[in-house]
Design a protein around this motif. Structure first.
Motif, PDB file in Angstrom:
ATOM      1  N   UNK A   1     -46.511 -10.514  -3.907  1.00 37.30           N
ATOM      2  CA  UNK A   1     -45.705 -10.302  -5.197  1.00 37.30           C
ATOM      3  C   UNK A   1     -44.199  -9.893  -4.838  1.00 37.30           C
ATOM      4  N   UNK A   2     -43.891  -9.284  -3.505  1.00 33.56           N
ATOM      5  CA  UNK A   2     -42.604  -9.036  -3.149  1.00 33.56           C
ATOM      6  C   UNK A   2     -42.524  -9.275  -1.636  1.00 33.56           C
ATOM      7  N   UNK A   3     -41.418  -9.999  -1.373  1.00 36.91           N
ATOM      8  CA  UNK A   3     -41.326  -9.894   0.173  1.00 36.91           C
ATOM      9  C   UNK A   3     -39.611 -10.151   0.405  1.00 36.91           C
ATOM     10  N   UNK A   4     -39.071 -10.562   1.675  1.00 36.22           N
ATOM     11  CA  UNK A   4     -37.574 -10.646   1.966  1.00 36.22           C
ATOM     12  C   UNK A   4     -36.942 -11.580   0.757  1.00 36.22           C
ATOM     13  N   UNK A   5     -37.748 -12.520   0.079  1.00 31.25           N
ATOM     14  CA  UNK A   5     -36.938 -13.281  -0.683  1.00 31.25           C
ATOM     15  C   UNK A   5     -36.996 -12.811  -2.048  1.00 31.25           C
ATOM     16  N   UNK A   6     -37.361 -11.718  -2.314  1.00 35.24           N
ATOM     17  CA  UNK A   6     -37.425 -10.996  -3.603  1.00 35.24           C
ATOM     18  C   UNK A   6     -38.925 -10.981  -4.299  1.00 35.24           C
ATOM     19  N   UNK A   7     -38.916 -10.782  -5.494  1.00 40.93           N
ATOM     20  CA  UNK A   7     -39.980 -10.744  -6.253  1.00 40.93           C
ATOM     21  C   UNK A   7     -40.732 -12.048  -6.640  1.00 40.93           C
ATOM     22  N   UNK A   8     -41.808 -12.137  -6.817  1.00 45.34           N
ATOM     23  CA  UNK A   8     -42.383 -13.609  -7.334  1.00 45.34           C
ATOM     24  C   UNK A   8     -43.143 -13.262  -8.337  1.00 45.34           C
ATOM     25  N   UNK A   9     -43.215 -14.080  -9.454  1.00 40.86           N
ATOM     26  CA  UNK A   9     -43.743 -14.057 -10.895  1.00 40.86           C
ATOM     27  C   UNK A   9     -45.274 -14.663 -10.586  1.00 40.86           C
ATOM     28  N   UNK A  10     -46.179 -14.447 -11.503  1.00 39.29           N
ATOM     29  CA  UNK A  10     -47.376 -15.266 -11.519  1.00 39.29           C
ATOM     30  C   UNK A  10     -47.893 -15.564 -12.738  1.00 39.29           C
ATOM     31  N   UNK A  11     -48.444 -16.825 -12.868  1.00 38.80           N
ATOM     32  CA  UNK A  11     -49.019 -17.197 -13.966  1.00 38.80           C
ATOM     33  C   UNK A  11     -50.412 -17.645 -13.946  1.00 38.80           C
ATOM     34  N   UNK A  12     -51.593 -17.027 -14.593  1.00 34.73           N
ATOM     35  CA  UNK A  12     -52.792 -17.302 -14.735  1.00 34.73           C
ATOM     36  C   UNK A  12     -53.458 -18.111 -15.947  1.00 34.73           C
TER      37      UNK A  12
END
Length: 714
Positions: A302-313
């Protein structure tokens, strides 16, 4: 005397030849023919096993060669000098290719022994018992060492597998295919098969792999779903055939926080153990399950060097969505630089069972609180973006990542949600702007269509898409476009009869499928959340002061003494709290959250109240120069209000019509109301994005947003 006519020589010779051939055929083959046939047969026999039979023949021929050197008077020292370079060359060549010390040592010793033998034979000759005995023992040892080396064993095993595959391929209709590779997996074996000689494309065999997989499974004696066929990423003429010899679904995937056996109680973790388990969200993958083929974890970062990451379930009822959320929240709440906000207007499960470990939550009947959380998240995005200029946020315990978990998304932004018109604006902004600001959305919906999600932003902006068990294969396309072309499993048929399966697809369309960790015991989850306690991270005080109601989110009336109910999140008295700060004031027993005798706390509360009032007034519009009559306001409000039964009738009719839509006169007939009233209702619903219109004349048609003609234009 009569003179005989002489026959031509050529005619007489051909008859003689024919006669001799007939005679020879009756007499049988000649000795030369028999010898030639024997030599050819012996050569074919040796060629079938060149490593063992060829070596044995070479060793037999090498013995008399030594006598030639003895008879010619060859220099033994000169012959023996070739032994070291021969051994070195043999070692380097074989070890580079096979990487086997045992095999390379055997070949190097054999290569060195040849010139050594020739030197010995040149000196002593071979016509003596001592030399014959020594050579026989040495040759036998050399032949045995080479024959039973690991490389030769692998070659023999590979030859047997190729024969088995040839039989299996012929029975399954893959004549002409060739086995080029085979890897052991956790549950069976994966074949790499060259299909270029079958006159069929690899994509054709993989695309229609169900029939071929069924044929292969039938020959092996396995269920069809335990054989899967895919293309090879590195070669267009090769397919991969995965065979699961062991049932991958024999038991659940246990969660580390749960007991290994149902009758064994979970041992409560101490405060030291809980503190030691804390970690950062930066680059930390959250494990949700396991791939049964390889045993590797299914992860979500959910977070790395590229920033945050949304998730759709996308998770229909009964597919295990709650268990998946439990896995994600359990690991997110161990992070020292994360705050978790939960919104669950459908069942209130998030706040009910994870409340002590959450920073804020909204449950059943708490629509206003849900909207407040969304406004908070949007404000955090705006404030952090102002300070950073859009750079990726760097999380810390003082500036944490905020994970907003939304369950039952349709209750928040769906077409039947009473707060959709207001919630959608905030949710869309978080989808589009939240990543770099460290505010991430994780939303779960029963379907991947706009009637449930409220917009197309989940599909457009979610880096991770997670699909659980589907009821219909047609729903797969709504969740993940081109899933078939990417070789992803159909979650309507994947692992039939198995609960808790999931497909996880990241932003690069790389996917894994398997089983979610078993964290379905809600009583154990509740106990786990209580032991974990309040989050370590705190929101920036300057931003917290701009969030109306944020300081009051954990306060409990004095007469209750503890948290009750299923929809309210927060911390109960008795749990560890970081202490009174601007972001999290202390809970008191007076109903106001502070001790009236604590003058510093009273001053701080007064300051927070002033900041909250200023924040509420900051965005209010300026009053008009001339007021609007009350009668006009009442009339305007009545003109846009749509009765619930009328709105439901319109939406139901448009849902039934689908892409055909409906004209306004058809809607008027269905509602049995004046056309002017229906026209106002339709305009109001269009302004709230509940419906759309195509055309501007009386022939214009109304649609649900997903069925608008512009959405299907190629």
């Amino acid at each position: 005397m009569a003179r005989r006519t002489r026959q031509p020589r050529s005619a007489t010779s051909w008859r003689d030849v024919a006669h001799r051939n007939r005679t020879n055929s009756r007499r049988g083959p000649t000795a030369g023919t028999v010898a030639l046939t024997a030599v050819r047969g012996y050569g074919r026999w040796v060629a079938r096993s060149p490593d063992t039979r060829g070596l044995a023949n070479a060793l037999a021929v090498l013995y008399p060669l030594g006598e030639i050197g003895h008879q010619t008077g060859a220099d033994p020292l000169m012959l023996g000098a070739f032994a070291p370079p021969a051994a070195l060359a043999a070692w380097v060549g074989t070890h580079k290719k096979h990487a086997s010390h045992r095999y390379s040592a055997t070949v190097a010793a054999t290569a060195a022994a040849i010139p050594a033998w020739l030197a010995t034979a040149a000196q002593l000759g071979i016509v003596n018992l001592r030399t014959l005995l020594a050579y026989t023992i040495s040759a036998s040892v050399t032949w045995s060492a080479y024959t039973w080396s690991d490389v030769l064993k692998q070659r023999r095993a590979w030859a047997r597998e190729q024969l088995k595959w040839d039989e299996l391929a012929t029975a399954a209709g893959l004549e002409g295919s060739r086995l080029v590779g085979m890897d052991d997996t956790r549950l069976g074996v994966r074949f790499r098969v060259d299909v270029r000689a079958t006159n069929k494309r690899a994509s054709q065999l993989a695309g229609n792999g169900k029939g071929l997989a069924e044929d292969i499974a039938a020959q092996i004696g396995l269920p069809a779903e335990r054989v899967r066929i895919t293309t090879d990423d590195k070669h267009a003429g090769i397919i991969r055939v995965l065979v699961q010899m062991t049932d991958p679904w024999e038991g659940p995937v246990l969660h580390p926080a749960m007991p290994a056996h149902p009758d064994r109680a979970t041992v409560p973790a101490s405060r030291e153990q809980i503190a030691a388990a804390r970690r950062s969200i930066k680059g930390t993958p959250l494990v949700v399950g396991m791939d049964p083929d390889t045993g590797t974890d299914m992860t979500v970062t959910l977070f790395d060097h590229e920033g945050g990451h949304h998730a759709f379930i996308v998770a229909p009822t009964g597919s295990g969505k709650t268990t998946l959320y439990n896995n994600l929240i359990e690991q997110a709440t161990t992070c020292t630089d994360v705050l978790v906000w939960g919104i669950d207007l459908g069942k209130g499960t998030i706040g009910r069972f994870w409340g002590p470990a959450l920073d804020a939550s909204a449950g059943i009947g708490e629509e206003k609180k849900a909207l407040a959380i969304l406004r908070w998240a949007r404000t955090v995005v705006e404030e952090r973006s102002k300070d950073s200029g859009g750079k990726n946020h760097i999380p810390s315990p003082e500036e944490p990542v905020i994970l907003v978990f939304v369950d039952e998304l349709d209750t928040l932004t769906g077409m039947h949600s009473p707060i959709a018109y207001e919630a959608k604006e905030h949710v869309e902004q978080i989808w589009r702007r939240g990543r770099s600001a460290g505010v991430e959305l994780l939303t779960a919906s029963q379907r991947g269509v706009q009637q449930y999600t409220g917009s197309k932003d989940p599909n457009a902006n979610a880096d991770y898409r997670i699909v659980l068990r589907m009821k219909r294969a047609s729903e797969m396309g709504n969740a993940i476009e081109d899933w078939e072309g990417a070789g992803m499993p159909n979650m309507a048929t994947y692992a039939r009869g198995v609960k808790g399966v999931a497909l996880v697809v990241d932003g690069e369309n790389t996917w894994t499928a398997g089983r979610v960790r078993d964290l379905s015991d809600l009583n154990a989850v509740e106990d786990l959340a209580k032991r974990r306690g309040a989050p370590v991270a705190t929101l920036e005080p300057a931003i917290a002061a701009k969030l109306p109601g944020y300081a009051d989110r954990h306060r409990t009336p004095a007469h209750t003494g503890s948290r009750t109910g299923g929809g309210t999140g927060g911390h109960t008295p008795g749990h560890d709290d970081p202490g009174p700060t601007a972001a999290r004031p202390a809970s008191g027993g007076d109903g106001f959250g502070v001790d009236p005798g604590d003058h510093d706390a009273v001053d701080r509360l007064a300051g927070e109240l002033v900041a909250e009032v200023e924040a509420r007034l900051r965005d209010m519009p300026e009053p008009p120069e001339q007021g609007i009559p009350l009668a006009d306001l009442v009339k305007a409000n009545q003109s846009i209000k749509v009765p619930d039964d009328a709105a439901r009738t319109i939406l139901d009719l448009l849902t039934e019509r689908g892409p055909d839509g409906a004209r306004r006169d058809e809607l008027v007939t269905a509602l049995d109301k004046p056309e002017s009233t229906v026209k106002k209702w339709l305009a109001a619903m269009r302004s709230h994005d509940l419906i759309t219109r195509h055309g501007s004349t009386k022939a214009a048609r109304y649609y649900l947003p997903d069925h608008h003609p512009d959405n299907h234009t190629q």
